[in-house]
Motif scaffolding. Structure first.
Motif, short mmCIF file in Angstrom:
data_model
loop_
_atom_site.label_atom_id
_atom_site.label_comp_id
_atom_site.label_asym_id
_atom_site.label_seq_id
_atom_site.Cartn_x
_atom_site.Cartn_y
_atom_site.Cartn_z
N GLU A 1 -30.71 -21.86 -103.78
CA GLU A 1 -30.70 -21.75 -105.24
C GLU A 1 -29.60 -20.78 -105.64
O GLU A 1 -29.74 -19.57 -105.52
CB GLU A 1 -32.04 -21.24 -105.76
N PHE A 2 -28.46 -21.33 -106.09
CA PHE A 2 -27.33 -20.46 -106.43
C PHE A 2 -27.30 -20.14 -107.92
O PHE A 2 -26.50 -19.33 -108.36
CB PHE A 2 -26.00 -21.09 -106.00
N ASN A 3 -28.17 -20.78 -108.71
CA ASN A 3 -28.30 -20.44 -110.12
C ASN A 3 -29.70 -20.83 -110.56
O ASN A 3 -30.15 -21.95 -110.34
CB ASN A 3 -27.24 -21.19 -110.96
N GLU A 4 -30.38 -19.88 -111.21
CA GLU A 4 -31.78 -20.12 -111.57
C GLU A 4 -31.93 -21.22 -112.60
O GLU A 4 -33.03 -21.78 -112.77
CB GLU A 4 -32.39 -18.83 -112.11
N LYS A 5 -30.84 -21.60 -113.28
CA LYS A 5 -30.91 -22.65 -114.29
C LYS A 5 -30.69 -24.04 -113.68
O LYS A 5 -30.83 -25.04 -114.40
CB LYS A 5 -29.85 -22.41 -115.37
N LEU A 6 -30.34 -24.08 -112.39
CA LEU A 6 -29.98 -25.35 -111.77
C LEU A 6 -30.89 -25.68 -110.60
O LEU A 6 -31.45 -24.77 -109.97
CB LEU A 6 -28.53 -25.30 -111.28
N PRO A 7 -31.04 -26.95 -110.28
CA PRO A 7 -31.76 -27.32 -109.08
C PRO A 7 -31.03 -26.80 -107.84
O PRO A 7 -29.81 -26.57 -107.87
CB PRO A 7 -31.76 -28.86 -109.11
#
Length: 835
Positions: free
Chosen positions: A247-253
């Protein structure tokens, strides 16, 4: 004595020495000491109060290890129970080479095998409770070199595997091999507590990266036991993670990988993803790197390799980092690289990207473009388009497209070569221009995408509808058949369309060239228009109401209102043959004959132009009609019921009072024809010719006889009349003329030169009273002079010009030899051309 006591055993209850106390103590010496004690209390000063919680267990283990060599040497049995050392409770047991220590931080259960300068320990269990670490194996201790070697297995939190360790010169070196785990959650949490590792790095070790299973090939490192320094820069390792989620961005899958190779070296942690996917998209070749993992300024570098289309999924990923691209790829081949360099402390993200798109369909606000090649380079808010091309169906093709997109302002500027730009409505070409250089401005800051082409003064808007705004058509005119067809070379045009096939067009201040004249005498050259192109039909009307038209490719229909139509039949003029049949209709429009500078006031007129064929039908006065037909080598005109008032308006003289007129003409063209003019029930008056003729009659006494009641101040009364004439170039030949009045008739013959206005006409005035009764009894003279009606006549010559005619009369002898029998015979016989 004391020795004897020791041999027999000494038992002491409640021993107090300074701050120390022993509830029960038993000591015996049987070759080696036997010590049993319990309820032992030592003051806190003896405890290791300086040790931090993170390192207590490892430091205690080191301290205890220093005494192992003496335990086996001097003691046979040790049993210390309920030992209170400050806040720490300890239990120590030793018997038959089995040594056991249990504290709140440490448990040791081992068998000691003593050698001369060393000893071996078979460790059943050493548990570092503060780290949840348990080891088993064999240990060798060299007292001379103060070195320790361990070879065994371990288990800590979720991890278990093989452990090899050695201590030399105060440095613990360890290697973990063949270890496995189902989770690293508790381990990384404990690691964060025990070390100075950055909490965000800890989260990237486990939290942002989670696998269903881990396998550790090896992990090695060093610990400075004297300074309790874990020497994080010496850590190295290799491992595999299965079913990894990143998970490299909490807004993205997250990114997923079936298998991931993990390597730690040089303070960098590498994640090499195998079979990685992002929302079911293949991103093979992608990797994650945590750089300076143990420093104060660590960075996470996510390297995504994109092989799928640059569709909404990938664009949403990029958009998360405030980079919004105005396009979406629907098909084709893509080779892309997106690198996210994340600063752990500030959480700032440095973004780099490179996308190569080939043979693809890309969409701009719902409009599909084809590209054989497009290159996109990203650098944070800077997006560069290089060496690209775009095609919009058959509308345009741009090559060598280069430019830059500013994602902050959501605007872009490009330079391009327009290979072709064509706007058609199936059968109607609106605009076509090929191979030209231009700049292109793009604005996608709002819901509608705006494209501006400054070189063409054109703005294109892509939204729910497509809009094309052209502020000045002058730049487009040389390349637009539609503008050329309407001679529209200035003004603004605003176009809307849903499909680039059907169009709604509005113009403002459109300037054009027409021959049409407004009622104020000015040429009709400017107006606003509303035009609709649908199903290959063009319909339009002017804001002024002067014009309305429709075109279907075969026919052009034009309605003219309150405009006058000039018509010129100059023999040297050349007219352009229209590409389609033109049907026209006029209301309250005059026909201006430019050759003679006269106009016909039509109520309405209709007609058509079909190639070289022209048909015209106009309505004048109450019941008057005038028609015209032309074809190659043919001219035909016909008029009927044309009033004297209409003739007066046409001539711009008050020449006729009442009456009706008719016209028949046939010939090759307007410069070569024969015609018949019919006249009924009118008075000829206020005409230079008539007034000068009347003056001439009054001035010659011998001609006063011919001044009958038909010659009066009201004009010459004509009940019926015909004029036969012909035109050859600029010569109008009056073949014959007869005007029949109540008491006198007038006939004539001659010609008029339209260039020089020269007139050469002979008039015959026939008188119907006394002279006729005398002459009619002379048969020969009767036949020559009188004709059927038994009239007497005289001949008047008209010479000079149309502006200054001159009159003279002939004597009786001349009359007897006059050729006017030709007039008589001509009038009596049918006019050949009308047979």
């Amino acid at each position: 004595m004391f020795y004897i006591w020791l041999k027999q055993g000494i038992n002491i209850n409640n021993l107090n020495i300074y701050d120390c106390s022993i509830g029960q103590l038993y000591i015996k010496f049987d070759n080696k000491f036997i010590v049993h004690a319990k309820n032992i209390n030592f003051p806190e000063i003896l405890s290791d109060g300086d040790s931090t919680q993170a390192y207590k267990s490892t430091k205690k283990l080191k301290e205890y290890a220093k005494y192992f060599q003496y335990i086996n040497k001097f003691f046979k049995n040790i049993e210390l129970r309920n030992v209170q050392l400050g806040d720490e409770k300890i239990e120590i047991l030793y018997k038959d080479n089995i040594f056991f220590v249990d504290t709140s931080l440490l448990t040791v259960d081992t068998q000691i095998i003593a050698k001369t300068d060393s000893f071996y320990m078979q460790i059943k269990k050493i548990e570092l409770k503060d780290f949840d670490l348990t080891v088993q194996g064999d240990t060798r201790v060299d007292f001379n070199s103060n070195e320790y070697l361990f070879d065994g297995v371990f288990k800590t939190h979720e991890i278990d595997g093989h452990l090899y360790a050695e201590i030399a010169n105060g440095i613990l070196k360890y290697t973990v091999e063949d270890a496995s785990a189902n989770s690293l959650g508790q381990f990384t949490k404990e690691l964060g507590i025990k070390t100075s590792i950055h909490p965000i790095v800890q989260e990237w070790l486990y939290g942002k990266t989670i696998a269903s299973k881990y396998y550790l090939e090896y992990f090695s490192g060093e610990i400075d036991l004297e300074n309790l320094d874990y020497r994080l820069d010496k850590l190295n390792g290799q491992a595999f993670a299965y079913d990894l989620s990143v998970e490299f961005n909490e807004k993205l899958p997250p990114v997923t990988a079936s298998r991931t190779f993990i390597e730690l070296k040089d303070e960098m942690l590498f994640f090499t993803l195998q079979n990685p996917k992002y929302q079911d998209k293949d991103i093979s070749g992608s990797s994650v790197l945590i750089d300076k993992i143990f420093k104060d300024d660590p960075k996470v570098i996510v390297d995504l390799r994109i092989k799928s289309t640059l569709d909404k999924t990938i664009l949403d990923l990029i958009k998360t980092y405030d980079i919004e691209l105005p396009i979406i790829q629907k098909s084709g081949e893509t080779q892309g690289k997106l690198t996210l360099n994340i600063d752990i402390n500030s959480l700032d993200v440095d973004i780099k990207g490179d996308f190569k798109i080939k043979d693809a369909i890309i969409s701009l606000q719902g409009t599909n473009f084809y590209t054989s090649n497009t290159n996109i380079d990203l650098s944070n808010s800077k997006v560069v388009i290089k060496d690209s091309n775009l095609e919009l169906e058959s509308i345009f093709k741009a090559v060598n497209l280069n430019g830059q997109i500013d994602v902050n302002t959501k605007k872009a500027n490009f330079d391009a070569t327009i290979d072709s730009l064509t706007i058609n409505s199936t059968k109607n070409e609106i605009f076509k221009r090929d191979n030209f250089q231009t700049s292109v401005d793009l604005d996608f800051s709002k819901s509608d995408v705006v494209i501006k082409i400054p070189n063409l003064d054109t703005e294109m808007i892509f939204g729910n509808q497509y809009k094309i705004n052209i502020e000045n058509v002058a730049n487009l005119y040389p390349y637009s058949k539609l503008l050329q067809e309407f001679s529209a070379n200035s003004g603004s045009i605003y176009i809307t369309t849903n499909d680039f096939v059907n169009f709604n067009i509005n113009t403002k201040n459109l300037k054009f060239k027409t021959p049409l004249i407004k009622k104020d005498g000015t040429v009709y050259t400017q107006d606003d228009f509303s035009i609709n192109i649908k199903n290959n039909i063009i319909e339009g009307k002017s804001k002024s109401g002067y014009l309305a038209f429709n075109m279907d490719g075969k026919n052009t229909n034009i309605n003219i209102s309150n405009l006058d139509l000039p018509l010129e039949f100059n023999n040297s003029s050349k007219t352009q043959t229209p590409s389609s049949k033109i049907n026209f209709h006029g209301d309250n429009s005059f026909l201006i004959l430019k050759d003679i500078n006269k106009s016909i006031d039509f109520n309405t007129f209709n007609g058509n132009i079909d190639g070289e064929y022209i048909y015209f039908l106009g309505h004048v006065g109450q019941n008057g009609k005038l028609s015209l037909k032309t074809a190659p080598g043919l001219l035909y005109m016909h008029g009927e019921n044309i009033t004297g008032n209409s003739i007066n308006k046409f001539l711009n003289y008050n020449s006729f009072n009442g009456g009706t007129f008719s016209l028949k003409a046939i010939g090759k063209n307007p410069f070569n024809f024969k015609a018949e003019i019919g006249i009924k029930d009118t008075h000829l008056k206020d005409y230079v010719f008539y007034h000068q003729l009347l003056s001439f009659l009054n001035s010659v006494p011998s001609l006063l006889t011919f001044k009958t009641p038909d010659f009066n101040d009201k004009g010459f009364s004509v009940k019926d009349g015909k004029i036969y004439l012909s035109r050859k170039e600029n010569i109008v030949e009056i073949e014959a003329m007869e005007l029949i009045g109540t008491t006198a008739d007038m006939g004539g013959k001659g010609y008029v030169n339209l260039d020089t206005k020269e007139i050469n006409v002979d008039l015959e005035i026939k008188y119907l009273k006394d002279a006729s009764s005398i002459i009619k009894n002379i048969p020969i003279v009767n036949q020559i002079i009188l004709g059927k009606n038994r009239t007497i006549s005289t001949v008047i010559e008209v010479r000079g010009t149309l502006d200054k005619p001159k009159y003279s009369s002939k004597v009786v002898s001349d009359i007897l030899t006059t050729p006017f029998s030709i007039i008589k015979n001509t009038l009596e016989l049918p006019f050949v051309i009308f047979e």
